[in-house]
Design an enzyme around this catalytic site. Structure first.
Site, PDB file in Angstrom:
ATOM      1  N   ASP A 484      39.596  34.331  26.703  1.00 60.89           N
ATOM      2  CA  ASP A 484      39.279  33.492  27.091  1.00 60.89           C
ATOM      3  C   ASP A 484      40.411  32.569  28.481  1.00 60.89           C
ATOM      4  OD1 ASP A 484      36.772  30.797  27.346  1.00 60.89           O
ATOM      5  OD2 ASP A 484      38.372  30.012  27.304  1.00 60.89           O
ATOM      6  N   ILE A 485      39.180  32.892  29.816  1.00 62.31           N
ATOM      7  CA  ILE A 485      40.507  31.547  30.554  1.00 62.31           C
ATOM      8  C   ILE A 485      40.810  30.555  29.961  1.00 62.31           C
ATOM      9  CG2 ILE A 485      41.264  32.252  33.139  1.00 62.31           C
ATOM     10  CD1 ILE A 485      38.847  33.886  33.565  1.00 62.31           C
ATOM     11  N   GLU A 528      33.418  32.963  31.443  1.00 61.27           N
ATOM     12  CA  GLU A 528      35.220  32.921  31.749  1.00 61.27           C
ATOM     13  C   GLU A 528      35.510  33.649  30.280  1.00 61.27           C
ATOM     14  OE1 GLU A 528      35.142  28.860  30.238  1.00 61.27           O
ATOM     15  OE2 GLU A 528      33.390  29.892  31.172  1.00 61.27           O
TER      16      GLU A 528
END
Length: 611
Positions: A484-485, A528
């Site tokens: 995950d960003i 994301e």
């Protein structure tokens, strides 16, 4: 007459007498009671015919209570054959069970239009009916649901049983009796079903192959052959009982007897049409054409009689006569035109010889005497697939032969056609290749995420299920990394959606480059979030891949627009499992998601492995 002539005549008579006994095996008829058949081995198949005493009730009115021991006569036969008759045949059979098996099967070993009643002696001289079977009852109501007529017998181990069996038939009293244990009967039926499956599959493949040829070249002779072979297969199914078992199992009454002569008549008519084809219509004289038309009408009369007449015995006699006349006529035509140098006629005669043997054997077996008719009983049961194959080859040769003659007469025109055909085929192949490539690209695009180029969520779910099942079978470790960003929403809100999309593409490249093997599946999991399925990967290897992705992000820093002096970071959650049969792929996702959640709550920019 001289003494020398008398001795020579006596020697000849003696020679032929011995020869007849050797061929037909017919001992002298005796009115002495038959010996009981001793069942010694449950794995053996017994022939009870030599142990049966018989009584032919010409009126068909005698009851079991009217019969006395002296009414029966004993004559050793391997096959019970009384030809075409409306009489009732009574069999007196004693069995002695010396095995541990109590469940036995009386197998008539053929599909026949029979009516059978089995009476068992319960007390001395007192017989009670234990089975009643009619050919016209629905197949699904039979006690033993097999194409061949068979009825169960219960004989306790070490005990004796005495039976009287009444048999009548609509198409001839000729049947080979067999007795076997229930287990042995099932095994025999299994082997026979495998054989039938092979023969029917072979015939079906040949029919479909010729149908494909007809659809391609529109040569009507192939369509004629397809119709003939199909109807002939239905005729065979009506004869051997497979039609009643699979095609019309619910029919009862007179309708069950109509299929054999109905399809038989159509088969004969189509055979005549094939004869015209192979003999080349222009060469057939006017008289021969009239004769073939008469034979066609005779065949159709047989078909019509099956729909109108209720007396199957009459239909069967008509079918025997019509079949014998038509088949012998076809053979005569084939021989005549073969001597005239008609090569297709020679091949037709060769291939149709199998048909002649099978159909003629079935027609003659009802009027053959004694045990010499045994080989005639089922000879046509296995000839249709063979004849279909041979006739297909003969038809192919005929088409080839005709084409060769045309090639010799119109060589230039045919070369042009061949060139055109090759060009067309090349274009078709090129177009097919283009379509296949377009389909491949379309399939590839449908499994890809439009923004990042990674696999999409749908493809990810399909592959996870597939790999989960595969690893369940192999017992190997399956790993999943969720990524995950960090603070992506702030990145998107600060820099804008275009910059956010560019950020997603850069992270996707890192994820995609981390897929080391062909079966690794890097995918955009949603928003994301990214994921990578790692088949045959343990937790140490998965951790190493996660570290490589994290290090790549740090080596190639990308400033985060929402924070001063802070670069873009990624958080990872790793799970590794050896899938068990009672687990689901969601367990792997759940553990990776929990590990990712702990990475987020622990300050982000880190890797967490599930417990």
């Amino acid at each position: 007459m001289t003494l020398h002539t008398q001795k020579a005549s006596l020697k000849i008579t003696l020679f032929y007498s011995i020869l007849l006994i050797l061929v037909f095996g017919q001992p002298l008829r005796a009115d002495t009671p038959s010996k009981p058949l001793i069942l010694l081995d449950k794995d053996e198949i017994f022939n009870p015919a030599p142990y049966c005493s018989t009584l032919l009730d010409e009126t068909g009115t005698r009851e079991v209570g009217d019969l006395r021991e002296g009414d029966f006569s004993h004559e050793e036969k391997t096959l019970l054959n009384y030809g075409l008759t409306r009489s009732a045949l009574w069999l007196d059979l004693s069995l002695s069970n010396r095995t541990v098996e109590e469940n036995w099967v009386l197998d008539f070993d053929i599909h026949k239009f029979l009516c059978v009643e089995i009476y068992e002696e319960k007390e001395e001289g007192l017989f009670e009916r234990v089975h009643y079977y009619r050919y016209d009852i629905p197949f699904k109501t039979r006690v033993i649901q097999q194409a061949r007529l068979a009825l169960p017998l219960t004989i306790l181990p070490g005990s004796d049983a005495h039976y009287r069996i009444r048999v009548t038939s609509q198409n001839g009293l000729i049947f080979p009796l067999k007795i076997s244990s229930e287990e042995q009967y099932r095994e025999k039926s299994y082997r026979l079903n495998i054989l039938w499956t092979f023969l029917y599959t072979l015939s079906t493949i040949i029919i479909l192959y010729n149908l494909l040829i007809w659809s391609s070249i529109r040569e009507w002779n192939y369509l004629l052959f397809v119709i003939y072979a199909t109807v002939n297969l239905l005729y065979l199914s009506a004869l051997n009982g497979l039609g009643s078992q699979y095609l019309w199992p619910g029919l009862d009454g007179p309708r069950t007897t109509m299929f054999s002569p109905f399809f038989g008549g159509i088969t004969l008519a189509m055979g005549i049409s094939l004869t015209r084809t192979f003999l080349n219509k222009p060469l057939i004289t006017r008289g021969q054409n009239i004769y073939l038309n008469i034979l066609t009408a005779l065949s159709l009369l047989l078909t019509l009689s099956s729909l109108v007449l209720q007396d199957f015995m009459t239909i069967f006699r008509l079918g025997n006569i019509a079949g014998t006349i038509i088949l012998l006529s076809i053979m005569a035509f084939g021989i005549t035109y073969s001597f005239k140098g008609n090569k297709p006629a020679m091949l037709f005669l060769l291939s149709y010889l199998v048909i002649i043997l099978g159909q003629l054997g079935y027609s003659l077996r009802a009027i053959s005497e004694g045990d010499g008719a045994f080989w005639l009983l089922g000879i046509n049961q296995f000839t249709p697939p063979i004849q279909t194959l041979l006739l297909s080859l003969a038809l192919s040769y005929r088409i080839t032969f005709i084409r060769k003659e045309k090639e010799e007469a119109q060589e230039a025109a045919l070369k042009a056609e061949i060139t055109l055909a090759e060009t067309l085929e090349k274009k078709v192949n090129e177009r097919t290749a283009e379509l296949e490539e377009a389909n491949r690209k379309l399939t590839e695009l449908s499994s890809r995420d439009g923004l990042t180029g990674l696999y999409n969520r749908r493809y990810f779910d399909e592959q996870l299920i597939r790999e989960w099942k595969r690893h369940q079978r192999t017992g190997q470790a399956l790993s999943l990394i969720l990524c995950d960003i960090d603070f992506f929403k702030k990145y998107n809100d600060t820099a804008g959606h275009l910059a956010g999309d560019d950020c997603l593409r850069q992270v996707a490249k890192i994820i995609g480059d981390s897929a080391r093997r062909a079966n690794d599946v890097p995918a955009r999991y949603g928003g994301e979030e990214f994921a990578i399925i790692l088949p045959q990967t343990d937790k140490e290897e998965a951790w190493e891949i996660g570290e490589n992705m994290q290090n790549t992000t740090r080596i190639q820093p990308k400033p985060h627009p929402a924070f001063d002096n802070k670069n873009l970071t990624l958080s990872f959650g790793i799970s590794t499992l050896v899938p068990r049969l009672d687990d689901s792929p969601q367990l792997l996702i759940q553990k990776a998601d929990e590990a990712l959640y702990r990475s987020k709550n622990s300050g982000r920019d880190r890797i967490t492995r599930a417990d």
